[in-house]
Scaffold this active site. Structure first.
Site, PDB file in Angstrom:
ATOM      1  N   ASP A  65     -33.688  39.875   9.462  1.00 22.50           N
ATOM      2  CA  ASP A  65     -33.485  40.840  10.545  1.00 22.50           C
ATOM      3  C   ASP A  65     -33.577  40.156  11.905  1.00 22.50           C
ATOM      4  O   ASP A  65     -33.274  40.758  12.920  1.00 22.50           O
ATOM      5  CB  ASP A  65     -34.545  41.942  10.474  1.00 22.50           C
ATOM      6  CG  ASP A  65     -34.080  43.103   9.617  1.00 22.50           C
ATOM      7  OD1 ASP A  65     -32.922  43.083   9.165  1.00 22.50           O
ATOM      8  OD2 ASP A  65     -34.876  44.036   9.410  1.00 22.50           O
ATOM      9  N   ASP A 118     -30.000  47.966   0.853  1.00 22.14           N
ATOM     10  CA  ASP A 118     -31.254  47.603   1.530  1.00 22.14           C
ATOM     11  C   ASP A 118     -32.448  48.041   0.680  1.00 22.14           C
ATOM     12  O   ASP A 118     -32.322  48.892  -0.222  1.00 22.14           O
ATOM     13  CB  ASP A 118     -31.268  48.333   2.887  1.00 22.14           C
ATOM     14  CG  ASP A 118     -32.130  47.651   3.928  1.00 22.14           C
ATOM     15  OD1 ASP A 118     -32.908  46.755   3.568  1.00 22.14           O
ATOM     16  OD2 ASP A 118     -32.031  48.039   5.110  1.00 22.14           O
TER      17      ASP A 118
HETATM   18  C1  DGJ Z   1     -33.492  46.780   7.454  1.00 19.36           C
HETATM   19  C2  DGJ Z   1     -32.281  45.897   7.487  1.00 19.36           C
HETATM   20  O1  DGJ Z   1     -32.635  44.580   7.294  1.00 19.36           O
HETATM   21  C3  DGJ Z   1     -31.556  46.115   8.805  1.00 19.36           C
HETATM   22  O2  DGJ Z   1     -30.468  45.247   8.897  1.00 19.36           O
HETATM   23  C4  DGJ Z   1     -31.118  47.553   8.878  1.00 19.36           C
HETATM   24  O3  DGJ Z   1     -30.164  47.794   7.885  1.00 19.36           O
HETATM   25  C5  DGJ Z   1     -32.308  48.468   8.736  1.00 19.36           C
HETATM   26  N1  DGJ Z   1     -33.082  48.161   7.564  1.00 19.36           N
HETATM   27  C6  DGJ Z   1     -31.862  49.901   8.668  1.00 19.36           C
HETATM   28  O4  DGJ Z   1     -32.871  50.745   8.365  1.00 19.36           O
END
Ligand code: DGJ
Length: 737
Positions: free
Chosen positions: A544, A474
């Site tokens: 997300d 990430d």
């Molecule tokens: C952003 C990601 O896109 C989410 O899926 C998740 O992993 C969060 N970060 C966790 O902090």
């Protein structure tokens, strides 16, 4: 006497013009299965762009090619292959350089061409160019991927002068097109709304798609486009070009409609505050710009990119991907061992194949119980997980699941041991307060020590816990204050490029040791979705936003450029956490099964009939849908952007013996209004049984289970009973002999 004088002047102009009409002395044709890219060299050794489009049967015609002279000059109207600032180019330059003696002008001449056709799938061409005055060289590289109809281009710029040369523009590629009108499709968005599609007619002036955020660069725009000539892009017909820059840092794609009504497309790294100094003997290599062309509309453009992407643009693009349960939306930061083992129990029962532990598992001095602490301290949190990661990994294995883990190794919370120990590793600007985003700061990947650290986060996790089989990588912030304590004052402008090159160096090391390991590309959702990053990843977290209606749009735009096999697409709870929208479980599943299926919820909350449906849907995905999503050809049938309130797409096997059809009702409809879906990509002469799956108690096609000819399905189409908003249908098509 006077008239004689005019006659003389006229003769002079005419003979001068005639001289100026450039003569072609050499043709360089770069070919794929159905396209040709043609350059010529004229008698003055200029490398001229001639053509990129449908394959030419007789490139010899280009030998006769001449360009008309411009008035008042000995230049002509032809376009250089790689236009530089200085002499002859008044449009956006691909290259601008300040030479060692301070001169601002560059003019390249053709030296030679090298071709490597030792591989049947890929021909490599390097055209060597050199400034007419200075010891300054440019290599124009083109890779032609034969079967996929894709070409990629980049340049290597070399300083052989006595002193440093400063590059202020250093694009990867130049593509001029000529048509009556130009329609540009590009992809804009925001967090939770990536890859929104917009199409606009280009008018005179410059349209720029760019990013200056340094990191997480693809959330608000994507470095990709589709360009349709003479009319808005159609799915199945018309001249269409697709382009995508393989670069995860700042980018700039400029579309200049010039005074000659030609469209000049310049693509590459964004030169914004990024001037690059090249010392004598040094060279600079730009990222690759990927292009495809089809005269069968944007549908074929995207299929070309999918074919190419699966084979050359990502890791394991033709491999079956596991169904994943990711812990994020089901547990966020609040979990202990029991929460996670409980999720694994349910995952195994549902038929899921990999369990991924998301954020929140690390940090002890500064526990990661929220997003405000612990980032950078990659040790398992002893309170939450007293028996460590290996206990969880073993538990997953005992349930027949693989185990995956979330990391964000490029970033740090100020409240962390890492920030305490290495404040100099943080991107910063002398004397200024650091600006946190999501309570975090960025590590300076231009610094080789930081590159080592980031590599070691990955490598030590895998060496210490060899049972980990999946990493979600990430990156949750962009660059706000550029600045490196590592780079000298004179090279601070190199920071942007060196960050991305530093990231790629880390990935190169990782892939050298772990060539096929499953890594998900994530940056707050689809914030790092580009072919530069995808090259090192097996899949991408598309957004997300897990709301299925939003996902229909996000995945539609994404599918125009990137292969659906990599599109992680998760069933989440209802009401949805990002939009609060309520949707039936079937709709959520049907949308998620158009990509790499996963779940993102607390699975114990799915009980009774819903659980039975989930099990059936996952089974069907494994048995029939997944192989088609993985390597089948995607045909978009109804766009969610159309007014009707429907969306539909299908995947067809290469041998056209099987297909899967999806249809969605995405708006309220009055009674008796049904969509007619005309299928595509089938064999007109074959006969297909059409069978609904994931019915959830209701049949949605009067012909369910019956056999129809391919031409009937494609020309007449089938009317589906899915009027209610958020109803959906999935059909398998099987050839009947
Ligand atoms: C952003 C990601 O896109 C989410 O899926 C998740 O992993 C969060 N970060 C966790 O902090």
């Amino acid at each position: 006497m006077k008239s004689l004088k005019y006659l003389l002047i006229l003769c002079l102009i005419l003979s001068f013009s005639d001289l100026a009409m450039s003569q072609t002395t050499k043709v360089i044709e770069i070919k794929t299965k159905s396209t040709s890219l043609v350059y010529t060299v004229d008698q003055t050794n200029r490398l001229v762009f001639q053509y990129f489009g449908r394959a030419t049967a007789s490139p010899a015609g280009f030998l006769k090619q001449k360009a008309y002279p411009k008035p008042d000059t000995n230049r002509d109207y032809s376009y250089e292959a790689y236009p530089t600032f200085g002499l002859g180019n008044i449009n956006e330059p691909a290259l601008a350089a300040i030479h060692a003696d301070g001169s601002l002008n560059t003019e390249l001449e053709f030296l030679s061409v090298e071709r490597d056709d030792s591989r049947s799938d890929l021909e490599k061409t390097v055209i060597h160019l050199k400034d007419r005055v200075y010891d300054f060289e440019v290599e124009l590289h083109t890779n032609a991927f034969f079967s996929e109809d894709v070409i990629s281009q980049w340049v290597v710029i070399r300083n052989l002068e006595k002193g440093p040369v400063h590059l202020t523009n250093f694009a990867s590629s130049f593509l001029p097109l000529k048509a009556e009108s130009y329609y540009l499709t590009h992809f804009y968005g925001a967090w939770a709304g990536e890859m929104g599609m917009v199409e606009e007619k280009l008018e005179n002036g410059i349209k720029v798609i760019e990013c200056k955020k340094g990191v997480r660069t693809t959330q608000t725009e994507n470095p990709s486009f589709i360009l349709s000539l003479n009319h808005p892009a159609l799915e199945n017909e018309g001249d269409c070009y697709g382009g995508s820059l393989a670069w995860s840092g700042n980018y700039r794609l400029a579309f200049q409609l010039d005074e000659l009504k030609k469209l000049n497309i310049i693509s590459g790294i964004n030169p914004f505050l990024s001037a690059w100094s090249l010392n004598p003997g040094e060279s600079f290599t730009t990222p690759e710009m990927i292009y495809t062309y089809s005269n069968e509309g944007r549908g074929q453009v995207s299929r070309n990119l999918h074919e190419w992407g699966r084979k050359y643009g990502m890791v394991g693009g033709d491999q079956i991907h596991d169904i994943v349960l990711n812990s994020w939306e089901g547990a966020y930061f609040s979990f202990d061992e029991n929460t996670l083992t409980g999720m694994m129990d349910d995952a195994a029962e549902l038929g899921i194949e990999t369990f991924v532990l998301d954020d929140g598992w690390f940090g002890n001095k500064y526990p990661r119980s929220n997003d405000d602490a612990g980032l950078g301290d990659w040790q398992t949190n002893k309170n939450k997980l007293p028996r460590g990661l290996d206990y969880l990994i073993d538990y997953a294995h005992s349930k027949g699941l693989k185990f995956g883990l979330w990391i964000e190794p490029e970033m740090v919370n100020p409240e962390s041991e890492l920030a305490e120990n290495h404040p100099e590793w943080i991107v910063q600007s002398p004397g200024r307060e650091k600006i946190a985003w999501r309570n975090q700061l960025l590590l300076d990947l231009s610094n080789p020590k930081v590159q080592d650290f980031v590599y070691n986060v990955f490598d030590s996790l895998l060496t210490t816990h060899p049972g980990i089989e999946y990493i979600k990588w990430d990156a949750n912030r962009h660059v706000e204050q550029a600045g490196s304590t590592w780079l000298p004052a004179s090279e601070q402008t190199h920071f942007w490029v060196l960050y991305t090159k530093g990231l790629y160096t880390v990935y190169e090391r990782i892939r050298a040791k772990y060539p096929n390991f499953m890594i998900q590309d994530c940056a707050s959702g689809g914030g790092r979705l580009d072919y530069g990053a995808l090259k090192y990843h097996n899949e991408y977290w598309t957004s997300d936003n897990t709301d299925p209606l939003s996902r229909i749009f996000i995945q539609y735009g994404t599918s125009l450029i990137y292969p659906p096999v990599g599109s992680a697409s998760h069933v989440s709870t209802s009401p949805n956490h990002q939009t609060q929208r309520m949707t039936p479980l079937k709709f959520r599943f049907d949308v998620a099964t158009t990509g790499r299926l996963g779940m993102e919820l607390q699975p114990k909350n799915i009980q009774g009939k819903e659980r039975e449906f989930a099990v059936e849907s996952i089974r069907n995905y494994k048995q029939t849908i997944r192989p088609l999503v993985t390597v089948g050809d995607l045909y978009r049938l109804i766009s969610p952007y159309d007014d009707g309130g429907w969306a539909s797409q299908m995947y067809v096997a290469k041998d056209k013996a099987e297909a899967v059809l999806f249809a969605f009702s995405i708006a309220p409809h009055t009674r008796g209004v049904f969509p007619t879906v005309k299928l595509n990509g089938l064999d007109e002469t074959k006969h297909y049984q059409v069978k609904e799956i994931n019915k959830n108690g209701r049949v949605r096609f009067w012909g369910d289970g019956q056999t129809f000819a391919g031409d009937y399905l494609m020309n007449v189409g089938i009317e589906l009973n899915i009027s209610d908003q958020f109803d959906s249908a999935v059909f398998l098509l099987k050839e009947m002999k």
